[in-house]
Design an enzyme around this catalytic site. Sequence first.
Site, PDB file in Angstrom:
ATOM      1  N   GLU A  51      33.228  31.548  36.304  1.00  0.00           N
ATOM      2  CA  GLU A  51      33.111  30.594  36.922  1.00  0.00           C
ATOM      3  C   GLU A  51      31.852  30.106  37.076  1.00  0.00           C
ATOM      4  OE1 GLU A  51      35.194  30.239  39.340  1.00  0.00           O
ATOM      5  OE2 GLU A  51      36.295  31.973  38.940  1.00  0.00           O
ATOM      6  N   ASP A  53      35.981  29.933  30.105  1.00  0.00           N
ATOM      7  CA  ASP A  53      36.336  31.246  29.085  1.00  0.00           C
ATOM      8  C   ASP A  53      35.555  30.859  27.370  1.00  0.00           C
ATOM      9  OD1 ASP A  53      37.609  32.078  31.030  1.00  0.00           O
ATOM     10  OD2 ASP A  53      39.931  32.200  29.707  1.00  0.00           O
TER      11      ASP A  53
HETATM   12 ZN   LIG Z   1      38.844  29.952  36.607  1.00  0.00          ZN
END
Ligand SMILES: [Zn+2]
Length: 417
Positions: free
Chosen positions: A282, A363
């Site tokens: 996030e 990611d």
């Molecule tokens: Zn995401």
Amino acid sequence: MSELHNFTLLFLAMLLISTIMRLYLSQRQINTVTKNRSQVPDTFADKISLEDHQKAADYTTTKVKFGRLPLFYDIALLLIWTLGGGLEWLDQNIILALDLNPIMTGIAVILTYTFISSLLDLPFSLYDTFVIEEKFGFNRTTIKTFFVDMFKGSALGLAIGVPLLYIILWLMEKSGDQWWIYTWLVISGFSLFMMWVYPTWIAPLFNKFEPLEEGETLNRIKSLLTRCGFNSDGIFVIDGSKRSSHGNAYFSGFGRNKRIVFFDTLLKMLNDDELEAVLAHELGHFKKKHIIKGMIISFSTTLIGLGVLAWLMKEDWFYSALGISQPSTYMALLLFTLVMPVFTFAFQPLFSLFSRKNEFEADAFAAEQTDAKYLTQALVGLYRENANTLTPDPLYSAFYDSHPPAPVRIAHLNAHA
Ligand SMILES: [Zn+2]
């Protein structure tokens, strides 16, 4: 008359094409998921049981199949409202019954339309929550919470929406040819304001927010935030379990008003390592400026949309081709909102592509900040708990999915490990 005819035909043609496309994609999704139902994909074989895999397959196909019914229903309603004369009838009757000035008439027409539409949608949201989600064990909402939410949402919508609508209609009526620029400024300012007040004023109307309690989890999170140089207004846990057992985490607000919010359901699903990895993902969205980029895209598309509306509202054929005999600013606004999705449907894959690109970047950021294997573990856990399919159809996924398909995403993460 010929122009009228052409735009009606164009509208119907686009409606037909987008419907065929939607049905085709949904059929592909059902076929692919069903075909892969009997076996867990190799990469997940040791992590996901056959039982969980089949639950995900059944949940996915049920959702897609059920989505077709409202699709036909919405098309029927759209045609009844426009070419069928529904809006024309509503407009004439409100003008006769209330005898208000154009701006107030507009507010009355749009509110009545919105009210009727939400009533007509109600059976589907009830079915989705209390039949489908219930059947797969995700629903935690009671009928009471459902209607209290609806009531609060409507009250809030009225309190915020009516003044905003008044300003927009006033600008459209009174501020001359440049109205769409002024309206754009108002809408953009309003969106920023809403993003700013949402975490502290609006979200707490629907959920209980509690600061994450002291302990190992909080310390891990704080040290990750310091490592990434991220300031927030607090780390909170909300009672997501009040409505659904699906887990989630999000950021909201901006500037100093940023909050990190975990659903209590997510905290139950993940251990500290996994939670840290999810949070790092996030944070990646923030660090890679995805929020800002998303805002720029949304503000630009709003500006283009308003520009198109400014052109259309001056053309008589725009109204007559969609079943309206008396042009008015509010009817232009309403028709535009109703009909636009039929034309913008083709852009959906671009937005999905942008979103998936951001997911990969977030990611990658998480893999730098924590160990990629924990994010993989967390994702596998989330796929299982949320019954997300591991075998989506590639074309369906490319068109709609905001997140990369599970196997692709995990493969990318493994490359970082
Ligand atoms: Zn995401």
